[in-house]
Design a protein around this motif. Structure first.
Motif, PDB file in Angstrom:
ATOM      1  N   ASP A   1      -0.262 -34.762  38.586  1.00  0.00           N
ATOM      2  CA  ASP A   1       0.765 -33.822  39.047  1.00  0.00           C
ATOM      3  C   ASP A   1       0.829 -32.595  38.146  1.00  0.00           C
ATOM      4  O   ASP A   1       0.948 -31.468  38.624  1.00  0.00           O
ATOM      5  CB  ASP A   1       2.140 -34.500  39.098  1.00  0.00           C
ATOM      6  CG  ASP A   1       2.239 -35.556  40.185  1.00  0.00           C
ATOM      7  OD1 ASP A   1       1.412 -35.505  41.121  1.00  0.00           O
ATOM      8  OD2 ASP A   1       3.132 -36.411  40.097  1.00  0.00           O
ATOM      9  N   ARG A   2       0.761 -32.811  36.842  1.00  0.00           N
ATOM     10  CA  ARG A   2       0.807 -31.698  35.901  1.00  0.00           C
ATOM     11  C   ARG A   2      -0.416 -30.796  36.052  1.00  0.00           C
ATOM     12  O   ARG A   2      -0.319 -29.577  36.038  1.00  0.00           O
ATOM     13  CB  ARG A   2       0.890 -32.195  34.462  1.00  0.00           C
ATOM     14  CG  ARG A   2       1.022 -31.048  33.479  1.00  0.00           C
ATOM     15  CD  ARG A   2       0.816 -31.526  32.042  1.00  0.00           C
ATOM     16  NE  ARG A   2       0.706 -30.385  31.177  1.00  0.00           N
ATOM     17  CZ  ARG A   2      -0.380 -29.643  31.026  1.00  0.00           C
ATOM     18  NH1 ARG A   2      -1.469 -29.908  31.685  1.00  0.00           N
ATOM     19  NH2 ARG A   2      -0.390 -28.610  30.216  1.00  0.00           N
TER      20      ARG A   2
ATOM     21  N   GLN B   1       0.647 -37.390  29.282  1.00  0.00           N
ATOM     22  CA  GLN B   1       1.412 -36.328  29.934  1.00  0.00           C
ATOM     23  C   GLN B   1       0.509 -35.164  30.333  1.00  0.00           C
ATOM     24  O   GLN B   1       0.639 -34.617  31.430  1.00  0.00           O
ATOM     25  CB  GLN B   1       2.520 -35.825  29.007  1.00  0.00           C
ATOM     26  CG  GLN B   1       3.620 -36.838  28.785  1.00  0.00           C
ATOM     27  CD  GLN B   1       4.572 -36.434  27.680  1.00  0.00           C
ATOM     28  OE1 GLN B   1       4.283 -35.549  26.877  1.00  0.00           O
ATOM     29  NE2 GLN B   1       5.727 -37.086  27.632  1.00  0.00           N
TER      30      GLN B   1
ATOM     31  N   GLN C   1       0.014 -28.714  39.101  1.00  0.00           N
ATOM     32  CA  GLN C   1       0.983 -27.626  38.874  1.00  0.00           C
ATOM     33  C   GLN C   1       0.363 -26.506  38.051  1.00  0.00           C
ATOM     34  O   GLN C   1       0.539 -25.331  38.357  1.00  0.00           O
ATOM     35  CB  GLN C   1       2.227 -28.163  38.161  1.00  0.00           C
ATOM     36  CG  GLN C   1       3.108 -29.012  39.033  1.00  0.00           C
ATOM     37  CD  GLN C   1       4.241 -29.638  38.239  1.00  0.00           C
ATOM     38  OE1 GLN C   1       4.306 -29.527  37.018  1.00  0.00           O
ATOM     39  NE2 GLN C   1       5.134 -30.317  38.945  1.00  0.00           N
ATOM     40  N   GLU C   2      -0.367 -26.868  36.995  1.00  0.00           N
ATOM     41  CA  GLU C   2      -0.995 -25.851  36.143  1.00  0.00           C
ATOM     42  C   GLU C   2      -2.080 -25.099  36.905  1.00  0.00           C
ATOM     43  O   GLU C   2      -2.225 -23.886  36.748  1.00  0.00           O
ATOM     44  CB  GLU C   2      -1.574 -26.488  34.884  1.00  0.00           C
ATOM     45  CG  GLU C   2      -0.532 -26.995  33.911  1.00  0.00           C
ATOM     46  CD  GLU C   2       0.347 -25.884  33.363  1.00  0.00           C
ATOM     47  OE1 GLU C   2      -0.179 -24.802  33.008  1.00  0.00           O
ATOM     48  OE2 GLU C   2       1.570 -26.100  33.281  1.00  0.00           O
TER      49      GLU C   2
END
Length: 112
Positions: A62-63, A57, A66-67
């Motif tokens: 994608d994460r 995760q 975003q971060e």
């Protein structure tokens, strides 16, 4: 003399019995330790699986995007900012190389 033989026989039988009982007790003790270690192994395997999920995760692209956008105010480069460089310095003979994507430094400030 006969009394001495009986004494040795009793001592020999007693010693044999004590070693037998000690051996059985040791087998039981090792069995309990094995059971505890099996439970600990199972718990560690479950923790490993949980941590693998968390790792997946946290390292999802994608994460990360975003971060990077949220915390560092980063955004994807505009289409004109990216240039493709053929080849590469890390090429191994058996690897198929793809063009390296590099953002042009002189255009980075213009995308704001």
């Amino acid at each position: 003399m006969k009394m001495m033989q009986w004494g040795f026989l009793i001592i020999a039988l007693s010693s044999t019995f004590l070693f037998y009982v000690w051996g059985k007790a040791d087998v039981v003790r090792v069995g309990y330790e094995l059971d505890q270690l099996s439970k600990q192994k199972l718990a560690l395997e479950q923790e490993h699986d949980r941590l693998q999920i968390v790792f997946s995760q946290l390292t999802a692209m994608d994460r990360i995007a975003q971060e990077a956008s949220r915390q560092l105010n980063m955004r994807a480069p505009a289409p004109g900012q990216v240039i493709l460089v053929a080849g590469g310095f890390h090429k191994m003979p058996e690897q198929k190389t793809e063009p390296l994507r590099v953002a042009r430094q002189d255009l980075i400030g213009e995308a704001h």
